[in-house]
Enzyme design. Structure first.
Site, PDB file in Angstrom:
ATOM      1  N   LYS A  20     -90.547 -77.858-152.972  1.00  0.00           N
ATOM      2  CA  LYS A  20     -91.958 -79.084-153.705  1.00  0.00           C
ATOM      3  C   LYS A  20     -91.810 -79.203-154.751  1.00  0.00           C
ATOM      4  O   LYS A  20     -93.272 -80.659-154.792  1.00  0.00           O
ATOM      5  CB  LYS A  20     -93.153 -77.707-152.986  1.00  0.00           C
ATOM      6  CG  LYS A  20     -92.940 -76.904-151.608  1.00  0.00           C
ATOM      7  CD  LYS A  20     -93.221 -78.569-150.377  1.00  0.00           C
ATOM      8  CE  LYS A  20     -93.444 -78.150-149.207  1.00  0.00           C
ATOM      9  NZ  LYS A  20     -92.510 -79.434-148.218  1.00  0.00           N
ATOM     10  N   TYR A  26     -92.829 -77.973-144.384  1.00  0.00           N
ATOM     11  CA  TYR A  26     -91.185 -78.265-145.580  1.00  0.00           C
ATOM     12  C   TYR A  26     -91.218 -80.356-145.486  1.00  0.00           C
ATOM     13  O   TYR A  26     -90.998 -79.637-146.804  1.00  0.00           O
ATOM     14  CB  TYR A  26     -90.384 -77.453-143.807  1.00  0.00           C
ATOM     15  CG  TYR A  26     -89.331 -77.485-145.616  1.00  0.00           C
ATOM     16  CD1 TYR A  26     -89.066 -76.417-146.915  1.00  0.00           C
ATOM     17  CD2 TYR A  26     -87.772 -78.180-145.678  1.00  0.00           C
ATOM     18  CE1 TYR A  26     -87.258 -76.090-146.472  1.00  0.00           C
ATOM     19  CE2 TYR A  26     -87.221 -78.304-146.432  1.00  0.00           C
ATOM     20  CZ  TYR A  26     -86.776 -77.257-147.464  1.00  0.00           C
ATOM     21  OH  TYR A  26     -85.362 -77.401-147.934  1.00  0.00           O
TER      22      TYR A  26
HETATM   23  P1  FAD Z   1     -89.854 -82.766-165.978  1.00  0.00           P
HETATM   24  O1  FAD Z   1     -89.131 -83.171-164.303  1.00  0.00           O
HETATM   25  O2  FAD Z   1     -90.052 -81.810-166.057  1.00  0.00           O
HETATM   26  O3  FAD Z   1     -90.527 -84.580-166.893  1.00  0.00           O
HETATM   27  C1  FAD Z   1     -91.157 -84.206-167.897  1.00  0.00           C
HETATM   28  C2  FAD Z   1     -90.118 -85.052-169.427  1.00  0.00           C
HETATM   29  O4  FAD Z   1     -91.035 -84.903-170.136  1.00  0.00           O
HETATM   30  C3  FAD Z   1     -88.882 -85.010-169.325  1.00  0.00           C
HETATM   31  O5  FAD Z   1     -87.838 -85.464-168.871  1.00  0.00           O
HETATM   32  C4  FAD Z   1     -89.018 -84.450-170.073  1.00  0.00           C
HETATM   33  O6  FAD Z   1     -87.944 -84.223-171.355  1.00  0.00           O
HETATM   34  C5  FAD Z   1     -90.310 -85.528-170.946  1.00  0.00           C
HETATM   35  N1  FAD Z   1     -91.071 -84.507-171.890  1.00  0.00           N
HETATM   36  C6  FAD Z   1     -90.559 -83.216-172.320  1.00  0.00           C
HETATM   37  N2  FAD Z   1     -91.316 -82.919-173.760  1.00  0.00           N
HETATM   38  C7  FAD Z   1     -91.858 -83.979-173.546  1.00  0.00           C
HETATM   39  C8  FAD Z   1     -93.136 -84.599-175.306  1.00  0.00           C
HETATM   40  N3  FAD Z   1     -92.981 -83.481-175.741  1.00  0.00           N
HETATM   41  N4  FAD Z   1     -92.657 -85.310-175.514  1.00  0.00           N
HETATM   42  C9  FAD Z   1     -92.245 -86.878-174.536  1.00  0.00           C
HETATM   43  N5  FAD Z   1     -91.644 -86.264-173.213  1.00  0.00           N
HETATM   44  C10 FAD Z   1     -91.618 -85.300-173.110  1.00  0.00           C
HETATM   45  N6  FAD Z   1     -88.776 -79.954-156.759  1.00  0.00           N
HETATM   46  C11 FAD Z   1     -88.409 -80.440-155.367  1.00  0.00           C
HETATM   47  O7  FAD Z   1     -89.713 -80.751-154.862  1.00  0.00           O
HETATM   48  N7  FAD Z   1     -87.326 -79.977-154.734  1.00  0.00           N
HETATM   49  C12 FAD Z   1     -86.420 -79.275-154.652  1.00  0.00           C
HETATM   50  O8  FAD Z   1     -85.160 -79.178-153.913  1.00  0.00           O
HETATM   51  C13 FAD Z   1     -86.058 -78.635-156.122  1.00  0.00           C
HETATM   52  N8  FAD Z   1     -84.864 -77.577-156.736  1.00  0.00           N
HETATM   53  C14 FAD Z   1     -84.988 -77.722-158.189  1.00  0.00           C
HETATM   54  C15 FAD Z   1     -84.139 -76.965-158.138  1.00  0.00           C
HETATM   55  C16 FAD Z   1     -84.412 -76.451-159.211  1.00  0.00           C
HETATM   56  C17 FAD Z   1     -83.113 -75.166-160.026  1.00  0.00           C
HETATM   57  C18 FAD Z   1     -85.281 -76.349-160.802  1.00  0.00           C
HETATM   58  C19 FAD Z   1     -84.825 -76.233-161.552  1.00  0.00           C
HETATM   59  C20 FAD Z   1     -86.425 -76.969-160.136  1.00  0.00           C
HETATM   60  C21 FAD Z   1     -86.644 -78.025-158.199  1.00  0.00           C
HETATM   61  N9  FAD Z   1     -87.415 -78.543-158.424  1.00  0.00           N
HETATM   62  C22 FAD Z   1     -87.455 -79.314-156.925  1.00  0.00           C
HETATM   63  C23 FAD Z   1     -88.448 -79.043-159.493  1.00  0.00           C
HETATM   64  C24 FAD Z   1     -88.436 -80.352-159.835  1.00  0.00           C
HETATM   65  O9  FAD Z   1     -87.211 -80.448-160.923  1.00  0.00           O
HETATM   66  C25 FAD Z   1     -90.140 -80.465-160.684  1.00  0.00           C
HETATM   67  O10 FAD Z   1     -91.391 -79.957-160.236  1.00  0.00           O
HETATM   68  C26 FAD Z   1     -89.785 -82.171-161.053  1.00  0.00           C
HETATM   69  O11 FAD Z   1     -89.046 -82.402-162.365  1.00  0.00           O
HETATM   70  C27 FAD Z   1     -91.375 -82.546-162.102  1.00  0.00           C
HETATM   71  O12 FAD Z   1     -91.358 -83.377-162.180  1.00  0.00           O
HETATM   72  P2  FAD Z   1     -92.048 -83.992-163.212  1.00  0.00           P
HETATM   73  O13 FAD Z   1     -92.220 -85.147-164.009  1.00  0.00           O
HETATM   74  O14 FAD Z   1     -93.572 -83.095-163.293  1.00  0.00           O
HETATM   75  O15 FAD Z   1     -91.142 -83.009-164.170  1.00  0.00           O
HETATM   76  C1  PHB Z   2     -81.126 -78.464-153.830  1.00  0.00           C
HETATM   77  O1  PHB Z   2     -81.581 -78.030-155.192  1.00  0.00           O
HETATM   78  O2  PHB Z   2     -80.286 -79.070-152.872  1.00  0.00           O
HETATM   79  C2  PHB Z   2     -82.761 -77.536-153.057  1.00  0.00           C
HETATM   80  C3  PHB Z   2     -83.417 -76.513-154.028  1.00  0.00           C
HETATM   81  C4  PHB Z   2     -84.299 -76.353-153.337  1.00  0.00           C
HETATM   82  C5  PHB Z   2     -84.633 -75.833-152.320  1.00  0.00           C
HETATM   83  C6  PHB Z   2     -83.619 -76.749-151.438  1.00  0.00           C
HETATM   84  C7  PHB Z   2     -82.965 -77.157-151.473  1.00  0.00           C
HETATM   85  O3  PHB Z   2     -85.552 -75.074-151.371  1.00  0.00           O
END
Ligand code: FAD
Ligand code: PHB
Length: 403
Positions: free
Chosen positions: A299, A387
């Site tokens: 999510k 989902y």
């Molecule tokens: P981020 O992607 O964290 O982006 C934040 C940005 O801000 C980054 O580029 C960072 O470098 C930058 N930043 C940080 N500090 C500073 C600063 N001081 N100054 C300037 N820039 C800064 N979500 C899903 O929906 N589906 C999935 O299947 C899923 N699987 C995942 C699997 C794993 C292993 C992980 C770790 C996460 C997963 N997630 C998944 C979660 C998803 O990756 C995050 O929720 C998503 O990246 C959030 O996006 P965002 O832009 O809010 O934050």
């Molecule tokens: C993925 O990275 O493909 C992934 C991560 C979390 C999930 C499903 C898929 O729940």
């Protein structure tokens, strides 16, 4: 150097880049400030599952060419326990909805390309980023770029800088309520050069713990394994990883993942976290900066996208009608959907993982939960609709997009 813009966006992850594009489409000026390099931001391996609404949003924003070319449409998932896989069919249960598997790397790459095409500013490798004057009508972002001090004066700051960013901690103490749960396990994730042996994801509860089969392309498999939260990746040779993956995932009918060269491996701890409200003065938090979900429900990235839709609409309302009304609603509207996704992610996590402190009763209840889930159309429908993604809180039209 001093810059003037309407909205300063901190962070070029999915939230910041999507917001920049949505504002651009509405003729609203922004500056995006990111502290990492372009390569780092693109190469970070993370999410893979896009809800139907996220795909629709990217289409409506004109940033879906890559997604439509290389995204894999999945019409269901498997839930596996006691050695048997059970299929849950999404379109049948949700009136035609599905999910799309498309790596977050690709999403971010496509969004950076779209941003560069607009010629609006995007600074990578900005150093010492800070935000100030948050409770005034001209908040500021300061950073150093190429050795020179920069100041961005703006009307609003969007804190899209993820969980470890600086925006949320810049809010004075006592303003935010923090809701948090830390899980006693983490995920060891790998990318492998192996053709996926299943067309859809497989979520497994095994006696030895959770395992997840996913993919990135017809040639790349993505797999996860429940491990202790502080597990060192150095404790896991490639052979040990494959042994454990196969032990947990192989089903009685002989299905198992294909083995291949492991090209990436890492361990991620898991937590649920919400900071409320998602706003202080003229600073608005979006995505992981405001909330984290454990990845079991897929999510996180999708919540970032739905926050952006609500924030884009609110800023459009301000610049179009001169009204703060939609900005004032922002946090409450987002948090309704955020809490439902929190509940779903917590439920998926606690139903599919083994806890160190669980009792034999707890484990039998988990099995019964999964048995009920996979044998009741009502229960399967509930999983399927969450989902593929619950409805957005606002319409695309209200955010200036065609549905
Ligand atoms: P981020 O992607 O964290 O982006 C934040 C940005 O801000 C980054 O580029 C960072 O470098 C930058 N930043 C940080 N500090 C500073 C600063 N001081 N100054 C300037 N820039 C800064 N979500 C899903 O929906 N589906 C999935 O299947 C899923 N699987 C995942 C699997 C794993 C292993 C992980 C770790 C996460 C997963 N997630 C998944 C979660 C998803 O990756 C995050 O929720 C998503 O990246 C959030 O996006 P965002 O832009 O809010 O934050
Ligand atoms: C993925 O990275 O493909 C992934 C991560 C979390 C999930 C499903 C898929 O729940």
């Amino acid at each position: 150097m001093t810059h003037r813009t309407q909205v300063a966006i901190v962070g070029a992850g999915p939230a910041g880049l999507l917001l920049g594009q949505l504002l651009h489409l509405n003729g609203i000026d922004s500056v995006i400030v990111e502290n990492r390099s372009r390569e780092y931001v693109i190469d970070r391996v993370r999410a893979g599952v896009l809800e139907q609404g996220t795909v629709d949003l990217m289409k409506a924003m004109g940033v879906s060419a890559g997604l439509e070319r290389a995204g894999l449409r999945h019409e269901g998932v498997y839930i596996s326990f006691l050695g048997q896989r059970h299929h849950i069919n999404f379109p049948e249960l949700t009136g035609g909805k599905a999910i799309t598997v498309y790596g977050q790397n690709e999403v971010v790459r496509d969004l950076i390309d779209a941003r560069l095409e607009t010629s609006r500013p995007l600074y990578f490798e900005a150093e010492d980023v800070s935000v100030g004057d948050l409770d005034s009508t001209t908040p500021t972002v300061h950073f150093r770029y190429d050795g020179a001090e920069q100041e961005v004066r703006c009307d609003f700051i969007a804190g899209c800088d993820g969980f470890h960013g600086i925006c949320r901690p810049s809010i004075p103490a006592g303003v935010l309520a923090i809701y948090e749960r830390i899980y006693p396990f983490g995920w060891l994730g790998i990318l492998a050069e192996a053709a996926p042996s299943s067309e859809e994801l497989v979520y497994t509860l095994h006696e030895r713990g959770f395992a997840l089969f996913s993919m990135r392309s017809p040639k790349v498999t993505r797999l996860y394994l429940q491990v202790p939260p502080d597990e060192s990746i150095d404790n896991w040779s490639d052979d040990a990883i494959w042994d454990e993956m196969l032990r947990r995932m192989t089903t009685r009918d002989g299905w198992k993942p294909n083995i291949g060269r492991i090209t990436q491996k890492s361990v991620t701890p898991m937590r649920s976290f919400v900071a409320a409200p998602m706003r202080y003065g003229r600073l608005f938090l979006a995505g992981d900066a405001a909330h984290i979900v454990p990845p079991t429900g897929a999510k996180g990235l999708n919540l970032a996208a739905s926050d952006v839709l609500v924030l884009g609409r609110a800023l459009k309302g301000f610049y179009g009608r001169g009204s703060m009304e939609w900005l004032d609603e922002y946090s409450d509207l987002c948090l309704r959907r955020v809490w439902k996704a929190q509940r779903f992610s917590w439920w998926m996590t606690s139903t599919l993982h083994r806890s160190p402190d669980e009792t034999a009763f707890d484990h039998q209840r988990q099995i019964a939960d999964l048995d009920y889930l996979t044998s009741s159309r009502a229960a399967m429908t509930s999983l399927a609709e969450q989902y593929v993604g619950l409805p957005a809180e606002v319409s695309f039209e209200s955010a200036g997009l065609k549905a």
